[in-house]
Design a protein around this motif. Structure first.
Motif, PDB file in Angstrom:
ATOM      1  N   THR A 159      78.615  17.128 -13.802  1.00 29.69           N
ATOM      2  CA  THR A 159      78.937  15.722 -13.577  1.00 29.69           C
ATOM      3  C   THR A 159      77.808  14.776 -13.946  1.00 29.69           C
ATOM      4  O   THR A 159      78.032  13.569 -14.047  1.00 29.69           O
ATOM      5  CB  THR A 159      79.289  15.507 -12.097  1.00 29.69           C
ATOM      6  OG1 THR A 159      78.130  15.769 -11.288  1.00 29.69           O
ATOM      7  CG2 THR A 159      80.427  16.414 -11.672  1.00 29.69           C
ATOM      8  N   ILE A 160      76.608  15.320 -14.139  1.00 33.19           N
ATOM      9  CA  ILE A 160      75.468  14.436 -14.421  1.00 33.19           C
ATOM     10  C   ILE A 160      74.916  14.626 -15.813  1.00 33.19           C
ATOM     11  O   ILE A 160      74.056  13.867 -16.247  1.00 33.19           O
ATOM     12  CB  ILE A 160      74.332  14.674 -13.402  1.00 33.19           C
ATOM     13  CG1 ILE A 160      73.752  16.085 -13.570  1.00 33.19           C
ATOM     14  CG2 ILE A 160      74.825  14.448 -11.983  1.00 33.19           C
ATOM     15  CD1 ILE A 160      72.492  16.325 -12.767  1.00 33.19           C
ATOM     16  N   TYR A 161      75.423  15.627 -16.558  1.00 32.23           N
ATOM     17  CA  TYR A 161      74.793  15.966 -17.822  1.00 32.23           C
ATOM     18  C   TYR A 161      75.849  16.238 -18.873  1.00 32.23           C
ATOM     19  O   TYR A 161      76.845  16.883 -18.609  1.00 32.23           O
ATOM     20  CB  TYR A 161      73.889  17.189 -17.610  1.00 32.23           C
ATOM     21  CG  TYR A 161      73.269  17.695 -18.875  1.00 32.23           C
ATOM     22  CD1 TYR A 161      72.259  16.971 -19.493  1.00 32.23           C
ATOM     23  CD2 TYR A 161      73.688  18.886 -19.442  1.00 32.23           C
ATOM     24  CE1 TYR A 161      71.682  17.426 -20.655  1.00 32.23           C
ATOM     25  CE2 TYR A 161      73.116  19.345 -20.606  1.00 32.23           C
ATOM     26  CZ  TYR A 161      72.117  18.616 -21.207  1.00 32.23           C
ATOM     27  OH  TYR A 161      71.537  19.065 -22.357  1.00 32.23           O
ATOM     28  N   HIS A 162      75.626  15.745 -20.079  1.00 26.23           N
ATOM     29  CA  HIS A 162      76.628  15.882 -21.144  1.00 26.23           C
ATOM     30  C   HIS A 162      76.028  16.341 -22.457  1.00 26.23           C
ATOM     31  O   HIS A 162      76.690  16.300 -23.480  1.00 26.23           O
ATOM     32  CB  HIS A 162      77.347  14.547 -21.351  1.00 26.23           C
ATOM     33  CG  HIS A 162      77.913  13.986 -20.097  1.00 26.23           C
ATOM     34  ND1 HIS A 162      79.005  14.529 -19.454  1.00 26.23           N
ATOM     35  CD2 HIS A 162      77.503  12.924 -19.343  1.00 26.23           C
ATOM     36  CE1 HIS A 162      79.263  13.821 -18.358  1.00 26.23           C
ATOM     37  NE2 HIS A 162      78.366  12.845 -18.273  1.00 26.23           N
ATOM     38  N   GLY A 163      74.790  16.760 -22.471  1.00 21.39           N
ATOM     39  CA  GLY A 163      74.159  17.203 -23.711  1.00 21.39           C
ATOM     40  C   GLY A 163      74.154  18.705 -23.832  1.00 21.39           C
ATOM     41  O   GLY A 163      74.904  19.402 -23.161  1.00 21.39           O
ATOM     42  N   ARG A 164      73.305  19.241 -24.718  1.00 16.41           N
ATOM     43  CA  ARG A 164      73.193  20.687 -24.904  1.00 16.41           C
ATOM     44  C   ARG A 164      71.722  21.068 -24.953  1.00 16.41           C
ATOM     45  O   ARG A 164      70.953  20.522 -25.729  1.00 16.41           O
ATOM     46  CB  ARG A 164      73.817  21.137 -26.216  1.00 16.41           C
ATOM     47  CG  ARG A 164      73.800  22.664 -26.382  1.00 16.41           C
ATOM     48  CD  ARG A 164      74.037  23.075 -27.808  1.00 16.41           C
ATOM     49  NE  ARG A 164      72.966  22.660 -28.687  1.00 16.41           N
ATOM     50  CZ  ARG A 164      71.824  23.319 -28.817  1.00 16.41           C
ATOM     51  NH1 ARG A 164      71.605  24.397 -28.119  1.00 16.41           N
ATOM     52  NH2 ARG A 164      70.893  22.890 -29.641  1.00 16.41           N
ATOM     53  N   THR A 165      71.345  21.979 -24.054  1.00 17.76           N
ATOM     54  CA  THR A 165      69.998  22.542 -24.123  1.00 17.76           C
ATOM     55  C   THR A 165      70.006  24.056 -24.064  1.00 17.76           C
ATOM     56  O   THR A 165      68.971  24.672 -24.141  1.00 17.76           O
ATOM     57  CB  THR A 165      69.125  22.034 -22.962  1.00 17.76           C
ATOM     58  OG1 THR A 165      69.723  22.425 -21.732  1.00 17.76           O
ATOM     59  CG2 THR A 165      68.967  20.538 -23.001  1.00 17.76           C
ATOM     60  N   GLY A 166      71.178  24.663 -23.948  1.00 22.47           N
ATOM     61  CA  GLY A 166      71.255  26.110 -23.940  1.00 22.47           C
ATOM     62  C   GLY A 166      71.669  26.641 -25.282  1.00 22.47           C
ATOM     63  O   GLY A 166      71.935  25.903 -26.218  1.00 22.47           O
ATOM     64  N   PRO A 167      71.765  27.957 -25.442  1.00 25.26           N
ATOM     65  CA  PRO A 167      72.158  28.533 -26.715  1.00 25.26           C
ATOM     66  C   PRO A 167      73.577  28.128 -27.097  1.00 25.26           C
ATOM     67  O   PRO A 167      74.471  28.137 -26.269  1.00 25.26           O
ATOM     68  CB  PRO A 167      72.072  30.046 -26.467  1.00 25.26           C
ATOM     69  CG  PRO A 167      71.273  30.199 -25.225  1.00 25.26           C
ATOM     70  CD  PRO A 167      71.480  28.973 -24.430  1.00 25.26           C
ATOM     71  N   ASP A 168      73.730  27.726 -28.322  1.00 23.95           N
ATOM     72  CA  ASP A 168      75.058  27.315 -28.800  1.00 23.95           C
ATOM     73  C   ASP A 168      75.458  28.239 -29.930  1.00 23.95           C
ATOM     74  O   ASP A 168      74.920  28.174 -31.018  1.00 23.95           O
ATOM     75  CB  ASP A 168      75.006  25.861 -29.278  1.00 23.95           C
ATOM     76  CG  ASP A 168      76.388  25.369 -29.701  1.00 23.95           C
ATOM     77  OD1 ASP A 168      77.346  26.144 -29.535  1.00 23.95           O
ATOM     78  OD2 ASP A 168      76.477  24.239 -30.185  1.00 23.95           O
ATOM     79  N   ASN A 169      76.399  29.110 -29.663  1.00 20.29           N
ATOM     80  CA  ASN A 169      76.831  30.075 -30.668  1.00 20.29           C
ATOM     81  C   ASN A 169      78.293  29.871 -31.036  1.00 20.29           C
ATOM     82  O   ASN A 169      78.990  30.775 -31.469  1.00 20.29           O
ATOM     83  CB  ASN A 169      76.628  31.500 -30.162  1.00 20.29           C
ATOM     84  CG  ASN A 169      75.178  31.798 -29.901  1.00 20.29           C
ATOM     85  OD1 ASN A 169      74.364  31.779 -30.826  1.00 20.29           O
ATOM     86  ND2 ASN A 169      74.820  32.064 -28.654  1.00 20.29           N
ATOM     87  N   SER A 170      78.762  28.646 -30.821  1.00 16.66           N
ATOM     88  CA  SER A 170      80.162  28.398 -31.114  1.00 16.66           C
ATOM     89  C   SER A 170      80.482  28.521 -32.584  1.00 16.66           C
ATOM     90  O   SER A 170      81.610  28.778 -32.955  1.00 16.66           O
ATOM     91  CB  SER A 170      80.546  26.999 -30.613  1.00 16.66           C
ATOM     92  OG  SER A 170      79.736  26.012 -31.223  1.00 16.66           O
TER      93      SER A 170
END
Length: 1002
Positions: A767-778
């Motif tokens: 609810t407070i965060y909308h970015g990406r800082t983890g691994p993204d393997n999509s």
């Protein structure tokens, strides 16, 4: 101008106050030299030390996180002896560890440190017997009777003056000549036997499993390579020039990693800043405050700095941009932009050391060959610097350090004049005088605290400042930097705190006398009549009681180190009144690095003061012997249970210590000659002492000639050249020598850290965060230069539907990656312990001590594939992932009473570090390795963790491989084999990059 300044003071405050102020300006350190009772100093220092030690003994059993972190985390081989909870239970285990065991427990650097403290203890004990037995009676009964008779029964200060040569003249000074020879012989003897002992310890270190199985032990570091040789083949040509032609080895030239190190450093700072913001914002997840705001980072052109923006959104966006930039830069690194350094890796230790020994005084093709330090010992950003650039930087930074050393005289004098006696400040500053007179008791307390607090703060900051200067000066390894820091701190202390402090009064008196009388009899006659030598002698005798009491008070510092009072206070304060991040909390539980440079500087300074005043005030000898007797015991406990060696150098500090002790005794000999001559001694006496400095220099040269090479090199054999043709390189199956490509810049493979968030806030992250800082393997597995990001990204397997991803089990699509809790590393309260993260690169770099303590040396070569563990990242995690793996929450947590964490995967490494073979009970047993309950998944049990790490293929039929083919990343990496982490040009089918492949057929 000076007269008007003084006149203004006189007109305001009166003659008596200003006479005192002017005397203080003439001798600013007089207040510090005021003699107090030696017996009271002994009582206070010893009494408070015993009180602090008792405080430690009471708290130790209940604070193992502070007083015994190594006992919690070290593997069985490196763990110190267990300690009971009794008040004196720590005495016996500390005493029971012998020196040869210390190498395994604490490393060779710490073992040499403890040996040096014991050497100083024994040396000063024996010197105290001769010094006090010869010089004190000679000074008391050999002094001028017309002067000493009037001093009998007077105050303690004058009684101590009788123990000095202040009232001695003539033939009695032969006692100083005799003691000068005795002291030099004692010191030379102890230095010699300890040099031999260090050699013996180093040879044992060479035979240790850690060294024998390490990568750096068989690696050469080639620097200052000319442009024509900046290739793998060029490095092999350089090593062949010094006789390594018949040795099977491989080469790896350094690559230009561009701005990668700076980007990774900026990424880490941004992640830590985000963690700090989230920690404060989510301190009470059920009652959130207003969203935090901040100004954009300086240099960030995407945002204007004149207004504040949402901190969480800005930091996550900034981190995402940095990750994309890092990925792009890593992909752009290739072999075409080579740097002026590289590495040559040999199959065995012997040929590597033979080549290094043969090239020790040579510069083949203009380059420099030496043994490589450990990869974590490198200061990688300074490796590309050429010799001319390093020399220029070294001269510039040496100039600034020298200037700072000299300029410090002024603030040091101002502190001594005004801060140690605020009445002087009140006499000069009328505005402060009224405040001072209104609250004298309050300002008295401030006066007692301010001076030592400010001085201590400055001396704590000096090592940090000197380290940054040395990095800017071009030091290329941390060991080299620490040597230079210790040497420069020692020079700073000796110049300011010994020479200037002790001689300032004599020099100022001499200059004032010359200026006053030069108008009547000329400058030269005025200098002769001022009798500088006699003035220096009297000044040194008058200041000697201060050094006795000062050295007595050093015992308090030793006890404070043992009690770890600052660590206890700060961790309690931060946990109670601040909002520490999970990362900070984990770091507080880790064993802290030992600051060798600072402690060596202190010990060398104490030894130098003692040697210089040994013939002036012999009481400094037993006082210093007492200090080293106590501290050698206390430091042994700290190094066994509390501190780690951040970067093991293999005992390389010893030579620096030896040289400084030689310098100290030469300085003491010069002072002895000055004292003898100023006491009306004959030139014959001076001539008898004069050979001692030359003899000590000759002794230094002898020890260097006999001991240095065996200490530095494992072997020093000669190469036997042969005319026999070499075998066809295409018919050779290289296995162990393929490790040559692993000595690469860590920026190419260093995992990027992931923001850590406490588990209590997990439910509201989405609810407070909308970015990406983890691994993204999509978009599938990404590969950064074939080196860093995951080639295979695996999701967790469902426990109920094997073969299905957990987030797709039961036909329902789970939350996509990059939303909510999966963006962060969620850390439960039970996992806020270093034991879960000790093998992670982000923690091991600072608190891992090279990995030896935990059974995972970073450059250890694996048992089967002979692949260095550094290739797999710290702790054996896959080197492909740009993210550090999360800890296994199913691992063994700390047991009651501070028992050590023993994760099950620690046994998967070299037999030297295994606790025992894996238990494989029959299928009917309850605890067999393959007995898995229906509700447990293989991923949850960590069964895949014991698989053979990715490496390189081994020859069929090899002893380690057992005849089976092992496949490494070369099986999937595009472009063939070569330098890790960069795109490569295709190579031949065999993949051989040795120099033999470039030779024409014979």
């Amino acid at each position: 101008m000076a007269r008007s300044f003084v006149a203004s003071i006189v007109s305001r405050q009166g003659q008596s106050a200003n006479d005192k102020l002017l005397n203080d300006i003439k001798n600013p350190f007089s207040s510090a030299v005021t003699t107090t009772s030696i017996w009271s100093a002994i009582g206070v220092s010893v009494g408070v030390m015993l009180l602090i030690t008792a405080f430690f003994s009471v708290l130790r059993p209940y604070n193992s996180m502070v007083y015994a972190p190594k006992l919690r985390y070290a593997d069985d081989k490196h763990a110190p002896p267990a300690i009971g909870k009794g008040f004196f239970a720590w005495f016996t285990p500390v005493a029971g560890v012998k020196e040869l065991e210390l190498i395994d427990k604490v490393g060779l650097d710490a073992t040499v440190f403890l040996r040096f403290t014991r050497m100083c203890r024994n040396m000063f004990l024996i010197m105290a017997i001769f010094g006090c037995g010869i010089l004190i009676p000679a000074h008391i009964y050999g002094g001028n009777s017309s002067i000493t008779k009037g001093l009998a029964g007077t105050n303690e200060a004058k009684a101590f003056g009788l123990m000095t040569p202040q009232y001695c003249f003539g033939n009695i000074m032969w006692s100083h000549v005799v003691c000068a020879w005795i002291f030099d012989i004692i010191i030379a003897f102890f230095l010699w036997i300890n040099y031999r002992a260090v050699l013996r310890l180093k040879r044992k270190y060479f035979q240790s499993p850690e060294y024998q199985m390490s990568l750096h032990s068989r690696t050469l570091w080639i620097r200052d390579i000319h442009a024509a040789q900046r290739s793998d083949e060029g490095i092999l040509q350089i090593t062949e020039a010094v006789g390594a032609r018949e040795s099977n080895h491989r080469a790896a030239i350094g690559r230009n990693v561009k701005e990668l190190p700076e980007l990774i450093e900026e990424h880490e700072k941004a992640v830590r800043r985000l963690e700090s913001v989230l920690s404060k914002f989510l301190k009470n997840p059920d009652k959130l405050p207003r969203r935090p705001a901040m100004r954009p980072f300086k240099g960030d052109r995407r945002q204007a700095r004149d207004q504040k923006i949402d901190a969480i959104e800005y930091l996550t966006g900034h981190i995402q941009q940095l990750e994309a930039t890092i990925r792009e830069v890593r992909e752009s690194v290739d072999k075409r932009n080579a740097m002026g350094y590289g590495f040559a890796i040999f199959e065995a230790i012997e040929p590597a050391h033979n080549v290094a020994f043969a090239a020790r005084s040579k510069h083949p093709m203009g380059s420099k060959i030496e043994l490589a330090p450990k990869p974590n010992d490198m200061i990688w950003k300074n490796l590309p610097l050429q010799k001319a650039v390093r020399n220029r930087k070294r001269w510039i930074n040496s100039f600034w350090i020298g200037l700072m050393t000299v300029v410090w005289i002024a603030p040091n004098a101002l502190i001594a004049i005004f801060l140690t006696n605020l009445a002087n400040l009140a006499a000069l500053w009328p505005g402060f005088a009224s405040t001072y007179d209104a609250s004298p008791h309050l300002w008295g307390v401030i006066q007692g605290v301010a001076s030592p607090a400010l001085t201590s703060l400055i001396y704590l900051m000096l090592p940090i400042l000197f380290r940054r200067i040395r990095i800017r000066a071009g030091d290329q390894s941390k060991t080299q930097r620490e040597h230079h820091v210790a040497a420069e701190l020692y020079a700073f202390f000796v110049f300011n705190n010994l020479i200037i402090f002790s001689l300032f009064s004599a020099i100022s008196t001499f200059v004032a006398s010359v200026i006053t009388t030069s108008g009547n009899q000329g400058v030269w006659n005025a200098m002769k009549s001022a009798q500088l030598a006699s003035t220096i002698k009297n000044t040194l005798c008058s200041v000697s009681p201060f050094w006795v009491t000062w050295l007595l008070q050093r015992n308090l510092g030793a006890a404070v180190d043992l009690a770890q009072m600052w660590t206890l206070f700060w961790t309690w304060f931060a946990r109670t009144f601040m909002s520490p991040t999970p990362r900070q909390t984990i770091e507080w539980t880790a064993p802290q690095p030992f600051d060798y440079a600072s402690y060596y500087n202190y010990f060398l300074f104490y030894a130098t003061v003692t040697l210089c005043f040994a013939t002036i005030q012999p009481l400094v000898l037993p006082v210093t012997a007492l200090y080293f007797t106590i501290d050698s015991w206390l430091k042994k406990y700290l190094l066994l249970y509390v501190f780690i060696t951040k970067t093991e150098s293999g005992g390389r500090f010893w030579r620096m210590l030896f040289n400084r002790i030689i310098f100290a005794i030469i300085l003491a000999n010069l002072i002895s000659m000055l004292i003898v001559k100023s006491a009306l001694g004959s030139w014959t006496m001076v001539g008898c002492i004069a050979p001692l400095p030359l003899l000590m220099l000759g002794f230094k040269y002898y020890c260097a000639k006999v001991f240095d090479n065996p200490i530095k090199y494992y072997t020093r054999g000669k190469f036997q050249h042969t005319d026999q043709a070499l075998p066809d390189p295409r018919k050779i199956r290289h296995g162990g020598d393929r490790i040559g490509v692993k000595f690469g810049h860590p920026a190419l493979y260093k995992p990027l850290i992931t923001p850590m968030v406490h588990a209590k806030a997990q439910h509201i992250l989405s609810t407070i965060y909308h970015g990406r800082t983890g691994p993204d393997n999509s978009d599938g597995a990404s590969t950064i230069g074939g080196y860093s990001d995951s080639a295979f990204a695996m999701d967790d397997m469902s426990a109920t539907q094997p073969g299905k991803m957990a987030r797709f089990a039961d036909g329902t699509r789970g939350p996509p990656r990059g939303v909510g809790a999966e963006m962060f590393e969620i850390v439960p309260e039970s996992n806020l312990d270093f034991g879960y993260y000790k093998n992670r690169a982000e923690f091991a770099d600072e608190y891992g001590g090279g990995g030896e303590l935990y059974g995972r040396p970073i450059d250890m070569m694996s048992e089967r594939s002979q692949t260095p563990k550094s290739f797999l990242g710290h702790g054996g995690d896959s080197g492909n992932s740009s993210r550090a793996s999360s800890p296994r929450t199913s691992g063994f947590p700390p047991g009651p009473g501070g028992s050590r964490i023993q994760p099950e995967y620690d046994a998967a490494f070299h037999p030297a570090y295994r606790d025992g073979p894996h238990s494989r009970e029959p299928s009917g047993g309850g605890n067999g390795l393959y007995n898995i309950s229906q509700n447990e998944s293989e991923s949850g049990l960590g069964l895949v963790h014991h698989s053979q790490p990715v490496g390189f293929s081994e020859p069929a039929g090899s002893v380690n491989g057992g005849g089976e083919e092992q496949y490494g990343l070369d099986r999937w990496r595009p472009g063939g084999r070569g330098y890790m982490g960069v795109p490569h040009a295709p190579v031949d089918e065999e993949g051989d990059t040795g120099y033999a492949a470039y030779r024409p057929g014979r």
